[in-house]
Enzyme design. Structure first.
Site, PDB file in Angstrom:
ATOM      1  N   ALA A   1       9.665  35.559  42.806  1.00 34.93           N
ATOM      2  CA  ALA A   1      10.766  34.769  43.350  1.00 34.93           C
ATOM      3  C   ALA A   1      10.194  33.518  43.996  1.00 34.93           C
ATOM      4  O   ALA A   1       8.996  33.430  44.261  1.00 34.93           O
ATOM      5  CB  ALA A   1      11.560  35.577  44.383  1.00 34.93           C
TER       6      ALA A   1
ATOM      7  N   LYS B   1      -2.443  44.993  40.752  1.00 37.48           N
ATOM      8  CA  LYS B   1      -1.689  43.809  41.163  1.00 37.48           C
ATOM      9  C   LYS B   1      -2.577  42.838  41.937  1.00 37.48           C
ATOM     10  O   LYS B   1      -2.493  41.613  41.758  1.00 37.48           O
ATOM     11  CB  LYS B   1      -0.505  44.244  42.029  1.00 37.48           C
ATOM     12  CG  LYS B   1       0.226  43.116  42.766  1.00 37.48           C
ATOM     13  CD  LYS B   1       0.993  42.213  41.845  1.00 37.48           C
ATOM     14  CE  LYS B   1       1.761  41.132  42.600  1.00 37.48           C
ATOM     15  NZ  LYS B   1       2.742  41.659  43.552  1.00 37.48           N
TER      16      LYS B   1
ATOM     17  N   GLY C   1      10.715  39.753  56.952  1.00 42.70           N
ATOM     18  CA  GLY C   1      10.124  38.656  56.200  1.00 42.70           C
ATOM     19  C   GLY C   1      11.053  38.294  55.060  1.00 42.70           C
ATOM     20  O   GLY C   1      10.987  38.888  53.978  1.00 42.70           O
ATOM     21  N   ALA C   2      11.942  37.339  55.301  1.00 40.54           N
ATOM     22  CA  ALA C   2      12.997  37.014  54.336  1.00 40.54           C
ATOM     23  C   ALA C   2      12.681  35.748  53.573  1.00 40.54           C
ATOM     24  O   ALA C   2      13.554  34.909  53.339  1.00 40.54           O
ATOM     25  CB  ALA C   2      14.339  36.881  55.054  1.00 40.54           C
TER      26      ALA C   2
ATOM     27  N   GLU D   1      -2.975  33.478  52.332  1.00 42.23           N
ATOM     28  CA  GLU D   1      -3.441  34.849  52.502  1.00 42.23           C
ATOM     29  C   GLU D   1      -4.638  35.153  51.596  1.00 42.23           C
ATOM     30  O   GLU D   1      -4.864  36.296  51.210  1.00 42.23           O
ATOM     31  CB  GLU D   1      -2.294  35.823  52.222  1.00 42.23           C
ATOM     32  CG  GLU D   1      -1.639  35.643  50.879  1.00 42.23           C
ATOM     33  CD  GLU D   1      -0.338  36.432  50.743  1.00 42.23           C
ATOM     34  OE1 GLU D   1       0.139  36.985  51.756  1.00 42.23           O
ATOM     35  OE2 GLU D   1       0.179  36.494  49.624  1.00 42.23           O
TER      36      GLU D   1
ATOM     37  N   ASN E   1      -3.662  33.403  41.718  1.00 40.79           N
ATOM     38  CA  ASN E   1      -3.003  32.840  42.886  1.00 40.79           C
ATOM     39  C   ASN E   1      -3.790  31.684  43.492  1.00 40.79           C
ATOM     40  O   ASN E   1      -3.293  30.562  43.643  1.00 40.79           O
ATOM     41  CB  ASN E   1      -2.772  33.942  43.927  1.00 40.79           C
ATOM     42  CG  ASN E   1      -1.363  33.922  44.480  1.00 40.79           C
ATOM     43  OD1 ASN E   1      -0.813  32.863  44.716  1.00 40.79           O
ATOM     44  ND2 ASN E   1      -0.787  35.087  44.693  1.00 40.79           N
TER      45      ASN E   1
ATOM     46  N   ALA F   1      10.762  34.273  49.933  1.00 46.67           N
ATOM     47  CA  ALA F   1      11.206  34.378  48.545  1.00 46.67           C
ATOM     48  C   ALA F   1      11.426  35.832  48.129  1.00 46.67           C
ATOM     49  O   ALA F   1      12.509  36.217  47.679  1.00 46.67           O
ATOM     50  CB  ALA F   1      10.190  33.705  47.632  1.00 46.67           C
ATOM     51  N   MET F   2      10.395  36.665  48.279  1.00 43.84           N
ATOM     52  CA  MET F   2      10.513  38.048  47.841  1.00 43.84           C
ATOM     53  C   MET F   2      11.450  38.850  48.733  1.00 43.84           C
ATOM     54  O   MET F   2      12.220  39.688  48.253  1.00 43.84           O
ATOM     55  CB  MET F   2       9.133  38.687  47.799  1.00 43.84           C
ATOM     56  CG  MET F   2       8.284  38.200  46.642  1.00 43.84           C
ATOM     57  SD  MET F   2       8.968  38.648  45.043  1.00 43.84           S
ATOM     58  CE  MET F   2       8.773  40.428  45.106  1.00 43.84           C
ATOM     59  N   GLY F   3      11.381  38.627  50.038  1.00 45.67           N
ATOM     60  CA  GLY F   3      12.302  39.320  50.934  1.00 45.67           C
ATOM     61  C   GLY F   3      13.749  38.980  50.625  1.00 45.67           C
ATOM     62  O   GLY F   3      14.631  39.846  50.668  1.00 45.67           O
TER      63      GLY F   3
END
Length: 310
Positions: free
Chosen positions: A129, A185, A7-8, A271, A193, A10-12
């Site tokens: 990110a 978190k 999973g690339a 999600e 969110n 933003a965070m990846g």
């Protein structure tokens, strides 16, 4: 250590970038064609707090994975975790450790379908990110990461992974009580969110409203009530302060959280069912209601329908 980032987005991209810059053998895995091809052609383009950089980093489509890795870090969306792991089965060798850093709650059951529980690490990160476009990551501010082994007796393996990530500047630690951090978190995400997606605003704009303190206090209380049923006692005043601390422009106040990026910016399904929705469902299972989380979940699903999210 041979590392894959499953999973690339933003965070990846952030984790892949920092691991690569630290000299690690890291490969990105993602199904988004434009993103994959942009990175293959131009490298991963990074805006890190205004400093521009570019790094050559291998990236594969899930169906192209043919060999196993020592560590797989999962950064898919919650809705895509099962499909990703099913498509990268060759990556999951007998000794592959899988670290799940997704937002929300309830991912253990999915991961344990594909790897033995003793190879599974759970974690929580407050790095942020965004993506400015295919192959272009925008990295904001500072953050941290905590992780833990799921099965007792595998603490040393978890500590090894934490040290590797820490050496990449990700402020990683081994935390024997990481489930507290995960709920903390999740409560933050539950406060901001979905609301930022609904209001079409960044974190700072929501935090500046008169309604924000009430919403934050009530949502945190609902997360705390469910966590207590699982033996996790959240320090509610501290969690509220933690949420409020992110609103400053000196922190990440200008950041648009992931549900806004998905729903408002990209027209994707969210999600929310793994954040506020998870608390609403679990509350009912424990015999009470979580009305703020219920309403936020319903409103986000309504907005998904209105915008034709897919």
């Amino acid at each position: 250590m041979k590392i894959a980032i499953a999973g690339a987005g933003a965070m990846g991209s952030r984790f892949g970038y920092q691991l690569k810059k630290a000299g690690q053998d890291v490969t990105l895995i993602d199904p988004w064609t434009d993103h994959v091809e942009a990175i293959r052609e131009h490298g991963l383009q990074v805006d890190y707090d205004g400093q521009l950089d570019s790094v050559e980093i291998p990236i594969l489509y899930p169906q192209e994975v043919t060999e196993s890795y020592d560590l797989v870090v999962c950064f898919t969306k919650a809705l895509g975790l099962d499909a990703m792991l099913a498509n990268i089965k060759p990556a999951l060798g007998e000794h592959t450790r899988v670290l799940c850093l997704l937002n929300g709650l309830g991912h253990e059951k999915t991961v344990e379908k594909y790897v033995p529980a003793e190879n599974f690490l759970i974690g929580n990160t407050i790095w942020t990110a965004g993506l400015d476009g295919p192959g272009k990551a925008h990295l904001y501010g500072s953050g941290s990461l905590a992780l833990q082994n799921v099965v007792p007796g595998h603490e040393e393996q978890a500590k090894e992974v934490a040290e590797l990530l820490d050496q990449a500047g990700l402020n990683a630690t081994f935390d024997p009580n990481v489930r507290y951090s995960i709920y903390r978190k999740a409560a933050l995400n539950g406060c901001v969110n979905g609301v930022c997606a609904l209001l079409d605003c960044n974190l700072g704009s929501f935090g500046s409203t008169d309604s924000a303190p009430v919403i934050i206090r009530e949502v945190v209380s609902e997360f705390a009530a469910v966590a207590a049923q699982e033996g996790i006692i959240l320090d509610q005043p501290e969690v509220v302060s933690y949420v409020e601390s992110i609103f400053s422009p000196d922190s990440i106040g200008e950041h648009f959280p992931s549900l806004h990026q998905d729903l408002v910016q990209k027209g994707r399904l969210t999600e929310i069912d793994f954040i506020n929705g998870a608390i609403a469902r679990q509350a009912v299972e424990y015999g009470f209601r979580a009305p703020y989380c219920e309403l936020i979940t319903l409103l986000v699903h309504s907005k998904e329908q209105i915008l034709g999210a897919k």
